[in-house]
Write an enzyme that holds these catalytic residues in place. Structure first.
Site, mmCIF file in Angstrom:
data_model
loop_
_atom_site.group_PDB
_atom_site.id
_atom_site.type_symbol
_atom_site.label_atom_id
_atom_site.label_comp_id
_atom_site.label_asym_id
_atom_site.label_seq_id
_atom_site.Cartn_x
_atom_site.Cartn_y
_atom_site.Cartn_z
ATOM 1 N N ILE A 102 -24.705 42.081 34.888
ATOM 2 C CA ILE A 102 -23.513 42.530 35.788
ATOM 3 C C ILE A 102 -22.737 43.879 34.270
ATOM 4 O O ILE A 102 -23.304 43.058 33.144
ATOM 5 C CB ILE A 102 -22.992 40.908 35.448
ATOM 6 N N HIS A 103 -21.580 43.778 34.786
ATOM 7 C CA HIS A 103 -20.963 44.125 34.130
ATOM 8 C C HIS A 103 -19.527 44.513 33.575
ATOM 9 O O HIS A 103 -19.117 44.680 35.086
ATOM 10 C CB HIS A 103 -21.715 45.492 33.085
#
Length: 158
Positions: free
Chosen positions: A119-120
């Site tokens: 995730i980012h």
């Protein structure tokens, strides 16, 4: 119904699964933040330039932990991700004078994540009419500065 087409993303998405390992896990270990395009390192997250930017100044806040869902992110890392997103919003507003800011996450391949396993948070400046005919019809993004210049400007502002 309107359709939004982003053909310039195809080259990235079609090659995203062809690398071994995880780019977001590998880059912090390089030991060369300028080469990795890491502009800031926090305790739980780091901030990096997107090398396929929608606009100049397109950043990503990335947790060091390799997690594929936001719900798996420990609270201290989630708090730091939001605090860094706020800090980057402030820096981008000061440097680029945008009309707005996009913040967002694409969690999972079906949601449009190019790197679905890690995730980012995307943080990017936006201007009225920055997605004009050249990017839509011509499948071309026009960026007024190089990634090197973007890196230097943001790094200096931090």
């Amino acid at each position: 119904m309107d359709y939004l087409w982003t053909p310039w993303r195809y080259a990235f998405i079609s090659n995203a699964d062809k690398t071994s390992g995880c780019i977001f896990c590998d880059l912090p270990a390089l030991g060369d933040d300028a080469r990795a395009r890491i502009v800031y390192r926090g305790e739980h997250c780091f901030v990096i330039l997107n090398i396929y930017p929608y606009t100049s100044g397109h950043l990503m806040v990335v947790p060091y932990a390799h997690l594929d869902e936001l719900q798996k992110l420990p609270s201290p890392a989630a708090l730091e991700m939001i605090e860094l997103s706020k800090k980057m919003e402030n820096i981008l507003r000061g440097l680029y004078k945008p009309d707005g800011i996009n913040l967002g996450m694409n969690i999972g391949k079906a949601a449009g994540a190019g790197i679905a396993g890690h995730i980012h948070m995307h943080v990017l400046p936006r201007w009225v009419a920055d997605a004009n005919f050249i990017s839509v019809v011509g499948e071309t993004r026009i960026l007024p500065e190089t990634l090197e210049m973007t890196y230097q400007r943001i790094k200096a502002a931090i």
